[in-house]
Design an enzyme around this catalytic site. Structure first.
Site, mmCIF file in Angstrom:
data_model
loop_
_atom_site.group_PDB
_atom_site.id
_atom_site.type_symbol
_atom_site.label_atom_id
_atom_site.label_comp_id
_atom_site.label_asym_id
_atom_site.label_seq_id
_atom_site.Cartn_x
_atom_site.Cartn_y
_atom_site.Cartn_z
ATOM 1 C CG HIS A 142 4.460 6.978 -8.772
ATOM 2 N ND1 HIS A 142 4.138 6.315 -9.448
ATOM 3 C CD2 HIS A 142 4.629 7.345 -7.633
ATOM 4 C CE1 HIS A 142 3.888 5.175 -7.835
ATOM 5 N NE2 HIS A 142 3.742 5.686 -7.104
ATOM 6 C CG HIS A 159 4.331 10.726 -5.272
ATOM 7 N ND1 HIS A 159 5.937 11.003 -5.799
ATOM 8 C CD2 HIS A 159 3.845 10.195 -5.251
ATOM 9 C CE1 HIS A 159 6.098 9.555 -5.386
ATOM 10 N NE2 HIS A 159 5.171 8.869 -4.552
ATOM 11 C CD GLU A 200 27.641 -2.891 8.434
ATOM 12 O OE1 GLU A 200 26.957 -1.499 7.626
ATOM 13 O OE2 GLU A 200 28.621 -3.368 9.329
ATOM 14 C CG HIS A 245 28.761 -7.885 17.466
ATOM 15 N ND1 HIS A 245 27.888 -6.947 18.149
ATOM 16 C CD2 HIS A 245 29.380 -7.481 16.645
ATOM 17 C CE1 HIS A 245 28.118 -5.594 18.111
ATOM 18 N NE2 HIS A 245 28.792 -6.398 17.080
HETATM 19 C C1 TPP Z 1 12.305 2.328 0.191
HETATM 20 C C2 TPP Z 1 11.392 2.780 0.457
HETATM 21 N N1 TPP Z 1 10.302 4.037 1.141
HETATM 22 C C3 TPP Z 1 8.887 4.193 0.376
HETATM 23 C C4 TPP Z 1 8.968 4.533 -0.468
HETATM 24 C C5 TPP Z 1 6.864 4.940 -1.252
HETATM 25 N N2 TPP Z 1 7.693 5.846 -1.865
HETATM 26 C C6 TPP Z 1 7.828 6.561 -3.305
HETATM 27 S S1 TPP Z 1 8.208 7.479 -4.491
HETATM 28 C C7 TPP Z 1 7.829 7.914 -2.205
HETATM 29 C C8 TPP Z 1 8.606 9.327 -2.222
HETATM 30 C C9 TPP Z 1 8.689 10.598 -3.261
HETATM 31 O O1 TPP Z 1 8.833 11.561 -2.949
HETATM 32 P P1 TPP Z 1 10.243 12.145 -3.623
HETATM 33 O O2 TPP Z 1 11.211 11.057 -3.614
HETATM 34 O O3 TPP Z 1 10.379 13.381 -3.909
HETATM 35 O O4 TPP Z 1 9.758 11.765 -5.608
HETATM 36 P P2 TPP Z 1 8.664 12.834 -6.198
HETATM 37 O O5 TPP Z 1 7.125 12.622 -5.068
HETATM 38 O O6 TPP Z 1 9.241 14.308 -6.277
HETATM 39 O O7 TPP Z 1 8.189 12.463 -7.161
HETATM 40 C C10 TPP Z 1 7.841 7.371 -1.043
HETATM 41 C C11 TPP Z 1 8.145 7.092 -0.107
HETATM 42 C C12 TPP Z 1 9.550 3.792 -1.209
HETATM 43 N N3 TPP Z 1 9.706 3.416 -3.084
HETATM 44 N N4 TPP Z 1 10.618 2.980 -1.369
#
Ligand code: TPP
Length: 641
Positions: A11, A242, A391, A453
């Protein structure tokens, strides 16, 4: 950019967009010493947006952490390297916690900030006085856990928690406006945070905002407007940057735009010298801290250092032996949750680093010891946290408390809501940290609250998680034993599954051996050569004992094996396991689904338990309704003979 390109995966966008913010933080504010990465009073830094791992690795390298070499950066995402796809605690110093599942780092940071305040209250601000900084992304703030974590932090007024939010309006699907239109600044203000928006690429603005947040009486969110993959000619500001390498032409264009004329992995001497100087800022601070630590009375200092080493105090074994004796003398019918409460009344005195809490089920979970005081905003002298109905936030905060060091967190909820905490439980297991979950109301035995539950698949699901120790004690004595085991296990999480309903005392024999330590043991040997072995856990062990008697009346010699912890039993030598399980046919009884029991049942086995969800009725009515009775166990045994 170059490391991601070389790895052909990763990334690049976030590290490039947040490079300015991170530079200001690491060169001007963050207090750390790469030569002493575990310095207890260092500021904590959490990269909650773990996908931007290369940003952290680059910072650790540039500031001079000896184990983060240039070679490691070149080995990004390769087998055996320190530079895993997402930062993994333990792979390299300076990685405070494992991140990647979005929102978890933010949740951990709340626990770290709580731990800092608790230890400051206990040992004084001369030795505990640091901040927790976080870089979080849109994804972190979209996750539900961010709400729980931020709400808890605001409630507790954790003013030394500072979140730098990468407000770049981009996530994987594209512009965040596709799915995310909260006003983030207003949202955090509503939680009781200080929140503002700045230009995240203006160093002065970042520094000014951090300075303001350091003076705040509440946690701070600094929304840093940035451009993802800043500098990349066509991909900057787009989702394309990204999570994929930029490609050669884009990288060449970025070099030109950023005025960076060096080949990949070359850090010019003058640049390196400046970063090293930034990394060296912490050494005098650390040395001054060491002097202050020496000024503590020796008993306090020894206690502080013992906790840092994750060493338990003396006296735990004796206390547990006495608890077991007391339970035997009382010979009362008690719920294991109640026994756990009694255990905690003693253990919190012997193990002062225990920090309890519950997700708003304190009276049900019996998690608050008699002499524990609530932690409150402005008063962190207590050791009991009211986590509220959060939780997931609780479990993530417990991870943060544990990785911070100095405290052992335990927290309660109903076993069925372990699902609400599961992502954090998994990270505790994965990181190998000794948090303790007190999960009561562990079966249909809870009764009238009904099937919403009543856990049925939860034991199986939790046992499926590697490195998590699931304990289901059968009576008060086993409860004390399992607590001792959970405390002794400092390198993995433990979960105690406890009953709501009262259970008879089964362990009446004297002796100080912790029999639960082997995970399973013969509670009652057969009278004569074994014809059947009855396996059970928790509340069903007494059902197995009754079945043993019923079989004895028919001259069928049956042994009962109590199996409080499968994971521990699985680790015993084969000879021990074989001796316990025996060669006779086996019947297992557990008020849960069968999934997993095949491991212990062998080819000639039967299972008595749940086939589906429970029902709303008194617990005593449900066991016969679902056929979980001594008669059915005995009948199953007879049918195997
Ligand atoms: C719980 C979870 N769901 C999905 C992902 C997969 N994932 C990685 S980054 C991301 C979103 C990217 O957007 P952002 O947080 O704004 O990061 P940026 O693109 O700005 O680096 C997702 C959905 C993850 N790492 N963790």
């Amino acid at each position: 950019m170059d490391a991601v390109e070389q790895a052909k995966s990763g990334h690049p966008g976030m590290p490039m967009g947040m490079a300015d913010v991170a530079t200001v933080l690491f060169t001007q504010f963050l207090r750390f010493d790469p030569q002493a990465p575990d310095w207890p009073d260092r500021d904590r830094f959490v990269l909650s947006a773990g996908h931007g791992s290369m940003l952290l690795y680059a910072l650790l390298h540039l500031t001079g952490y000896p184990d983060m070499t240039l070679e490691e950066l070149k080995r990004f995402r390769q087998l055996g390297g320190r530079t895993a796809g997402h930062p993994e605690r333990g792979h390299a110093s300076g990685i405070e916690t494992t991140t990647g599942p979005l929102g978890q780092g933010l949740g951990n940071s709340v626990g770290m900030a709580i731990a800092e305040r608790l230890l400051a209250a206990e040992f004084g601000e001369t030795v505990v006085d640091h901040r927790t900084y976080v870089i979080a992304s849109d994804g972190d703030l979209m996750e539900g856990i961010s709400h729980e974590a931020a709400s808890l932090a605001g409630h507790l007024g954790l003013n030394k928690l500072i979140v730098l939010y990468d407000d770049n309006s981009i996530s994987i699907d594209g512009p965040t406006e596709l799915a995310f239109s909260d006003d983030r600044v207003m949202r955090f203000r509503a939680y009781g945070w200080a929140a503002e928006r700045i230009d995240g690429q203006d160093h002065q603005a970042v520094a000014d905002a951090i300075r303001r947040s350091q003076q705040s009486d509440r946690p701070s969110l600094i929304a840093c407007r940035t451009t993802i993959a800043f500098g990349a000619p066509t991909k900057a500001g787009t989702a394309a940057a990204h999570g994929a390498p930029l490609g050669a032409s884009e990288i060449a264009g970025a070099r030109e735009r950023l005025g960076w004329n060096y080949p990949p992995f070359v850090v010019p001497d003058d640049v390196r010298a400046k970063w090293r100087a930034a990394g060296a800022r912490g050494e005098p601070l650390r040395r001054a801290w060491e002097t202050r630590l020496q000024s503590l009375p020796s008993e306090r200092r020894d206690e502080f250092l013992r906790r840092q080493r994750n060493e338990l105090p003396h006296g735990l074994d004796a206390a547990v032996t006495k608890l077991c004796d007391d339970f035997r003398k009382a010979n009362a019918k008690v719920a294991t949750r109640q026994a756990s409460g009694a255990v905690l009344d003693t253990l919190t005195k012997v193990v002062p680093e225990l920090v309890g809490g519950s997700a708003d089920l304190t009276p049900s979970n019996n998690t608050k010891a008699k002499d524990q005081k609530d932690v409150r905003r402005g008063d962190f002298s207590g050791h009991y946290l009211r986590y509220g109905v959060r939780e997931h936030g609780m479990a993530a905060a417990m991870n943060g408390i544990a990785v911070h060091r100095g405290l052992i967190p335990y927290g309660g909820t109903f076993l069925t809501f372990s699902d609400y905490a599961r992502p954090s439980i998994r990270l505790a297991a994965f990181m190998g940290i000794g948090v303790i979950y007190v999960m009561t109301h562990d079966s249909i035995g809870l009764g009238e609250d009904g099937p919403t539950h009543q856990p049925v698949e939860h034991l199986a699901a939790l046992r499926a998680m590697p490195e998590l120790y699931v304990h289901r004690p059968a009576d008060a004595v086993e409860t004390a034993e399992c607590w001792a085991l959970a405390l002794q296990r400092r390198d993995a999480p433990s979960l105690l599954a406890l009953t709501r309903q009262a259970l008879p005392l089964l362990r009446s024999e004297a002796g100080s051996e912790n029999r639960s330590a082997r995970g399973a043991y013969v509670l009652a040997e057969a009278d004569g050569p074994r014809r059947v072995t009855l396996l059970a856990t928790g509340s069903e062990v007494s059902i197995a004992m009754a079945a043993r008697e019923a079989l004895a009346a028919d001259h069928i010699a049956a042994a009962v094996v109590s199996m409080p912890c499968w994971e521990l039993f699985g680790q015993q030598p084969k000879a021990y396991r074989d001796a316990v399980l025996g060669t006779a046919p086996r019947v297992a009884v557990e008020a849960a689904v069968e999934f997993g029991w095949e491991r212990w049942l062998g080819p000639r086995g039967a299972f008595i338990g749940m086939q589906g969800y429970g029902a709303s009725a008194p617990g005593e009515a449900l066991f016969p309704h679902f056929g979980i009775t001594a008669e059915r166990v005995a009948a199953a045994a007879r049918s195997l003979l």
